[in-house]
Design an enzyme around this catalytic site. Structure first.
Site, PDB file in Angstrom:
ATOM      1  N   CYS A   8      -2.199  -3.903  -3.528  1.00 33.02           N
ATOM      2  CA  CYS A   8      -1.331  -3.330  -2.765  1.00 33.02           C
ATOM      3  C   CYS A   8      -0.406  -2.524  -3.599  1.00 33.02           C
ATOM      4  O   CYS A   8      -0.275  -1.330  -3.575  1.00 33.02           O
ATOM      5  CB  CYS A   8      -0.216  -4.247  -1.896  1.00 33.02           C
ATOM      6  SG  CYS A   8       0.819  -5.546  -2.890  1.00 33.02           S
TER       7      CYS A   8
ATOM      8  N   HIS B  14       4.447  -7.899  -1.222  1.00 32.65           N
ATOM      9  CA  HIS B  14       3.827  -6.856  -0.715  1.00 32.65           C
ATOM     10  C   HIS B  14       4.432  -5.483  -0.971  1.00 32.65           C
ATOM     11  O   HIS B  14       5.467  -5.314  -0.905  1.00 32.65           O
ATOM     12  CB  HIS B  14       3.307  -7.247   0.539  1.00 32.65           C
ATOM     13  CG  HIS B  14       2.259  -6.327   1.315  1.00 32.65           C
ATOM     14  ND1 HIS B  14       1.046  -6.345   0.485  1.00 32.65           N
ATOM     15  CD2 HIS B  14       2.011  -5.721   2.225  1.00 32.65           C
ATOM     16  CE1 HIS B  14       0.054  -5.368   1.313  1.00 32.65           C
ATOM     17  NE2 HIS B  14       0.921  -4.974   2.441  1.00 32.65           N
TER      18      HIS B  14
ATOM     19  N   HIS C  97      -1.237   0.684   4.110  1.00 29.00           N
ATOM     20  CA  HIS C  97      -1.189  -0.123   2.660  1.00 29.00           C
ATOM     21  C   HIS C  97      -2.665  -1.044   2.362  1.00 29.00           C
ATOM     22  O   HIS C  97      -3.351  -1.082   3.385  1.00 29.00           O
ATOM     23  CB  HIS C  97      -0.241  -1.310   3.013  1.00 29.00           C
ATOM     24  CG  HIS C  97      -0.307  -2.242   4.334  1.00 29.00           C
ATOM     25  ND1 HIS C  97      -0.456  -3.489   4.365  1.00 29.00           N
ATOM     26  CD2 HIS C  97      -0.633  -1.720   5.702  1.00 29.00           C
ATOM     27  CE1 HIS C  97      -0.561  -3.943   5.421  1.00 29.00           C
ATOM     28  NE2 HIS C  97      -1.019  -3.165   6.223  1.00 29.00           N
TER      29      HIS C  97
END
Length: 141
Positions: A39, A101, A113
């Site tokens: 991420c 994240h 993402h």
């Protein structure tokens, strides 16, 4: 630093161009791209590709993204979201690895993402996919 509309569009386009085409890996030898990202490495690569960060900038972690608050980001409230805003989830100081994240607000309560669940870059609902709590939202300065 002021981020232009063109840079913001390039940032979003970086993700769109890789949608469904790359895989997810937190392995230090793979996460740099071009075939695998995690991420935060995806967000950093997009920032560099858009010219928001300089070529050669470290490909950091969620903790490094938190450190950009006040430099390229300013924190905003969830109610203010616009396409291209960045989220970073997890406790500041404890968001490394699977504790955090990050990604980008895409539209209509969706984010784009790089994530483990979909094994790459995908567009998903925010609810249940942004990570956290807490989730911090940032806009480019």
């Amino acid at each position: 630093m002021v981020v232009s509309k063109e840079q913001k569009n390039k940032f979003i386009n970086w993700f769109e161009e890789r949608l469904g085409k790359v895989k997810y890996s937190m392995d230090l030898d793979k996460r740099q791209g071009p075939d695998y990202y995690d991420c935060s490495s995806a967000v950093f690569n997009a920032l560099i590709a858009a010219g928001i960060l300089d070529e050669g900038h470290i490909i950091g972690s969620t903790e490094d993204l938190f450190a950009l608050d006040g430099i390229i980001f300013e924190e905003i409230d969830f109610s203010e979201l616009q396409i291209g805003d960045v989220f970073v989830a997890g406790e500041k100081g404890n968001s490394l690895g699977s504790n955090g994240h990050t990604g980008v607000y895409y539209s209509d309560d969706k984010i784009i993402h790089c994530n483990y669940k979909d094994n790459g870059i995908s567009i998903t609902e925010i609810e249940g996919r942004a990570g956290g709590p807490p989730v911090y939202w940032y806009r480019f300065k």
